[in-house]
Design a protein around this motif. Structure first.
Motif, PDB file in Angstrom:
ATOM      1  N   UNK A   1       4.646  -7.229  24.727  1.00  0.00           N
ATOM      2  CA  UNK A   1       3.259  -7.267  25.213  1.00  0.00           C
ATOM      3  C   UNK A   1       3.065  -8.459  26.142  1.00  0.00           C
ATOM      4  N   UNK A   2       3.657  -9.600  25.775  1.00  0.00           N
ATOM      5  CA  UNK A   2       3.516 -10.799  26.612  1.00  0.00           C
ATOM      6  C   UNK A   2       4.247 -10.645  27.941  1.00  0.00           C
ATOM      7  N   UNK A   3       5.214  -9.706  28.004  1.00  0.00           N
ATOM      8  CA  UNK A   3       5.900  -9.420  29.279  1.00  0.00           C
ATOM      9  C   UNK A   3       5.029  -8.534  30.167  1.00  0.00           C
ATOM     10  N   UNK A   4       3.869  -8.116  29.636  1.00  0.00           N
ATOM     11  CA  UNK A   4       2.964  -7.276  30.409  1.00  0.00           C
ATOM     12  C   UNK A   4       3.242  -5.786  30.257  1.00  0.00           C
ATOM     13  N   UNK A   5       4.077  -5.427  29.281  1.00  0.00           N
ATOM     14  CA  UNK A   5       4.386  -4.006  29.064  1.00  0.00           C
ATOM     15  C   UNK A   5       3.436  -3.470  27.987  1.00  0.00           C
ATOM     16  N   UNK A   6       2.689  -2.376  28.301  1.00  0.00           N
ATOM     17  CA  UNK A   6       1.806  -1.824  27.275  1.00  0.00           C
ATOM     18  C   UNK A   6       2.591  -1.547  25.986  1.00  0.00           C
ATOM     19  N   UNK A   7       2.121  -2.113  24.881  1.00  0.00           N
ATOM     20  CA  UNK A   7       2.845  -2.046  23.616  1.00  0.00           C
ATOM     21  C   UNK A   7       1.886  -1.613  22.526  1.00  0.00           C
ATOM     22  N   UNK A   8       2.264  -0.560  21.794  1.00  0.00           N
ATOM     23  CA  UNK A   8       1.447  -0.151  20.657  1.00  0.00           C
ATOM     24  C   UNK A   8       2.283  -0.357  19.405  1.00  0.00           C
ATOM     25  N   UNK A   9       1.722  -1.105  18.465  1.00  0.00           N
ATOM     26  CA  UNK A   9       2.485  -1.533  17.294  1.00  0.00           C
ATOM     27  C   UNK A   9       1.917  -0.859  16.041  1.00  0.00           C
ATOM     28  N   UNK A  10       2.707  -0.907  14.971  1.00  0.00           N
ATOM     29  CA  UNK A  10       2.246  -0.346  13.697  1.00  0.00           C
ATOM     30  C   UNK A  10       2.322   1.166  13.664  1.00  0.00           C
ATOM     31  N   UNK A  11       3.337   1.738  14.337  1.00  0.00           N
ATOM     32  CA  UNK A  11       3.462   3.198  14.372  1.00  0.00           C
ATOM     33  C   UNK A  11       4.420   3.728  13.303  1.00  0.00           C
ATOM     34  N   UNK A  12       4.762   2.877  12.334  1.00  0.00           N
ATOM     35  CA  UNK A  12       5.644   3.293  11.241  1.00  0.00           C
ATOM     36  C   UNK A  12       4.927   4.185  10.235  1.00  0.00           C
ATOM     37  N   UNK A  13       5.585   4.402   9.111  1.00  0.00           N
ATOM     38  CA  UNK A  13       5.056   5.305   8.084  1.00  0.00           C
ATOM     39  C   UNK A  13       4.052   4.556   7.211  1.00  0.00           C
ATOM     40  N   UNK A  14       2.990   5.224   6.845  1.00  0.00           N
ATOM     41  CA  UNK A  14       1.947   4.622   6.022  1.00  0.00           C
ATOM     42  C   UNK A  14       2.505   4.212   4.651  1.00  0.00           C
ATOM     43  N   UNK A  15       1.980   3.099   4.145  1.00  0.00           N
ATOM     44  CA  UNK A  15       2.449   2.601   2.852  1.00  0.00           C
ATOM     45  C   UNK A  15       1.740   1.314   2.519  1.00  0.00           C
ATOM     46  N   UNK A  16       2.434   0.428   1.812  1.00  0.00           N
ATOM     47  CA  UNK A  16       1.821  -0.849   1.459  1.00  0.00           C
ATOM     48  C   UNK A  16       2.846  -1.808   0.874  1.00  0.00           C
ATOM     49  N   UNK A  17       2.388  -3.041   0.662  1.00  0.00           N
ATOM     50  CA  UNK A  17       3.209  -4.047  -0.015  1.00  0.00           C
ATOM     51  C   UNK A  17       4.327  -4.637   0.827  1.00  0.00           C
ATOM     52  N   UNK A  18       4.098  -4.796   2.150  1.00  0.00           N
ATOM     53  CA  UNK A  18       5.139  -5.420   2.982  1.00  0.00           C
ATOM     54  C   UNK A  18       5.499  -6.793   2.421  1.00  0.00           C
ATOM     55  N   UNK A  19       6.770  -7.093   2.370  1.00  0.00           N
ATOM     56  CA  UNK A  19       7.296  -8.376   1.862  1.00  0.00           C
ATOM     57  C   UNK A  19       6.925  -8.615   0.395  1.00  0.00           C
ATOM     58  N   UNK A  20       6.543  -7.590  -0.321  1.00  0.00           N
ATOM     59  CA  UNK A  20       6.149  -7.748  -1.730  1.00  0.00           C
ATOM     60  C   UNK A  20       6.984  -6.792  -2.589  1.00  0.00           C
ATOM     61  N   UNK A  21       7.122  -7.104  -3.877  1.00  0.00           N
ATOM     62  CA  UNK A  21       8.008  -6.299  -4.731  1.00  0.00           C
ATOM     63  C   UNK A  21       7.540  -4.854  -4.934  1.00  0.00           C
ATOM     64  N   UNK A  22       6.257  -4.574  -4.706  1.00  0.00           N
ATOM     65  CA  UNK A  22       5.763  -3.209  -4.924  1.00  0.00           C
ATOM     66  C   UNK A  22       5.737  -2.379  -3.626  1.00  0.00           C
TER      67      UNK A  22
END
Ligand code: ZN
Length: 382
Positions: free
Chosen positions: A338-359
């Motif tokens: 995005x900082x290079x000026x390229x349109x970037x859309x993030x967070x297109x992964x699979x729905x869920x929860x608990x990133x970096x957490x044991x659950x």
């Protein structure tokens, strides 16, 4: 292919997708374990080759390698490529899988790194399958690039990433979505600083006046740093680690603080970096040194980002999905593109929860919808 057909296509691949996801989760890939990250890079390279892509390992000297795969639409293509972006590494040390094996419960898949972001890797394989089988015809080349050191700042993967991204029209980042499946159209920039104080040690009882207390000095600096928090501007400054001293009866000669900084714009980042680097000691007998800086720029919600989000939202509507958008204080490799000026859309992964957490988990029923969304979006980027 109609939206319903592409959805049915990915639905038919669900049993295979689940076993692939299990395999990717069971191949642990902690950022600190170069051999493990290199192994999953090589494994995915072979899988992409099977799907008709050309895969290359872009080597990194001390961190996990970067993987790049490319699907070619043909020799007459003029549109610039689209890049699917993600990372191979996870925050989970080797052996976590024995304590928390991959499992499916109530239509959720659990396991270390499943949400951040082995499920995103699975989506990229599904997209490449659809390209090979002509289920999606974007009329342009499609690149896939996965760094091996994203969770520790992407220092070695970054040159590979920028080189590939430079020629791309848009970047679709397969990091986990926000709660409710929302895409990420804004991320704060992230900085990390270490501030060290060298003072003078002395006996705490006999001649404390000869000492210059490094802990006292760093404490005063921490208060000064705390005052740099600026809610209106979206700047946060957090001292997360503080160390110093050797014994209670010694005036300490050394102390350090590790500080996390988050900013909403490049301008705010430059300003705070200059302020922290310019800090002076309160006690002239103490010497202050500052290391570090901003290591990820903010992903700003530029018109290009908004346009890409609207295309994704329209593609989602065809699939009867309501794709929301939101912001996060965490950084990703999408921040660099995005900082290079390229349109970037993030967070297109699979729905869920608990990133970096044991659950940590993903919703299995979202896999086919997300894969279908990505294929439709590819065709409508224009
Ligand atoms: Zn991630």
């Amino acid at each position: 292919m109609s939206a319903a057909d592409i959805l049915a296509y990915f639905q038919s691949l669900i049993p295979e997708s689940i076993s692939r996801l299990r395999e990717l989760v069971e191949m642990e890939s902690h950022s600190a374990d170069k051999a493990a990250v290199d192994a999953i890079a090589a494994h995915l390279a072979a899988l992409f080759e099977n799907e008709g892509c050309r895969a290359e390992i872009l080597s990194c000297p001390s961190r996990g390698n970067t993987l790049r795969a490319s699907w070619r639409a043909g020799s007459k293509v003029v549109a610039r490529p689209v890049l699917f972006l993600g990372h191979l590494d996870t925050v989970w040390p080797a052996g976590t899988i024995s304590a928390r094996p991959f499992r499916i419960e109530n239509s959720r898949a659990f396991g270390p790194g499943v949400y951040d972001m082995k499920a995103g890797l699975l989506l990229s394989l599904l997209v490449s399958r659809a390209l090979k089988e002509g289920k999606s015809s974007p009329g342009r080349d499609v690149f896939f690039l996965f760094t091996g050191d994203e969770e520790i700042g992407t220092a070695e993967g970054l040159p590979h990433l920028t080189q590939t991204a430079r020629e791309c029209a848009a970047v679709l980042c397969l990091e986990p979505p926000l709660a409710g499946g929302k895409a990420k159209t804004f991320r704060k920039g992230v900085g990390c600083f270490t501030i060290r104080v060298a003072g003078l040690s002395a006996h705490a009882g006999v001649e404390p006046e000869k000492g210059a207390n490094a802990i006292l000095e760093i404490s005063r600096q921490v208060l000064r740093l705390h005052d740099l928090n600026d809610k209106g501007r979206g700047t946060t400054v957090t001292t997360g680690v503080i160390k110093g001293g050797t014994a209670s009866n010694v005036v300490p000669a050394e102390a350090e603080a590790q500080v996390d900084v988050r900013v909403s714009s490049l301008e705010a980042g430059a300003a705070i970096e200059a302020t922290i680097r310019g800090m002076q000691a309160f006690d002239p007998r103490c010497r202050l040194t500052v290391e570090g800086g901003l290591n990820r720029p903010p992903l700003e919600r530029t018109p290009g980002v908004v346009e890409l989000y609207h295309k994704a939202r329209n593609a989602a509507l065809e699939l009867e999905m309501d794709l929301g958008e939101g912001s996060t204080g965490g950084g990703s490799d999408g921040s660099f593109t995005a900082a290079m000026g390229i349109p970037t859309l993030d967070g297109l992964g699979v729905e869920g929860g608990g990133a970096h957490a044991p659950d940590e988990y993903i919703e299995v029923g979202d896999i086919q919808r997300r894969a279908a969304l990505l294929c439709r979006l590819l065709e409508t980027i224009g």
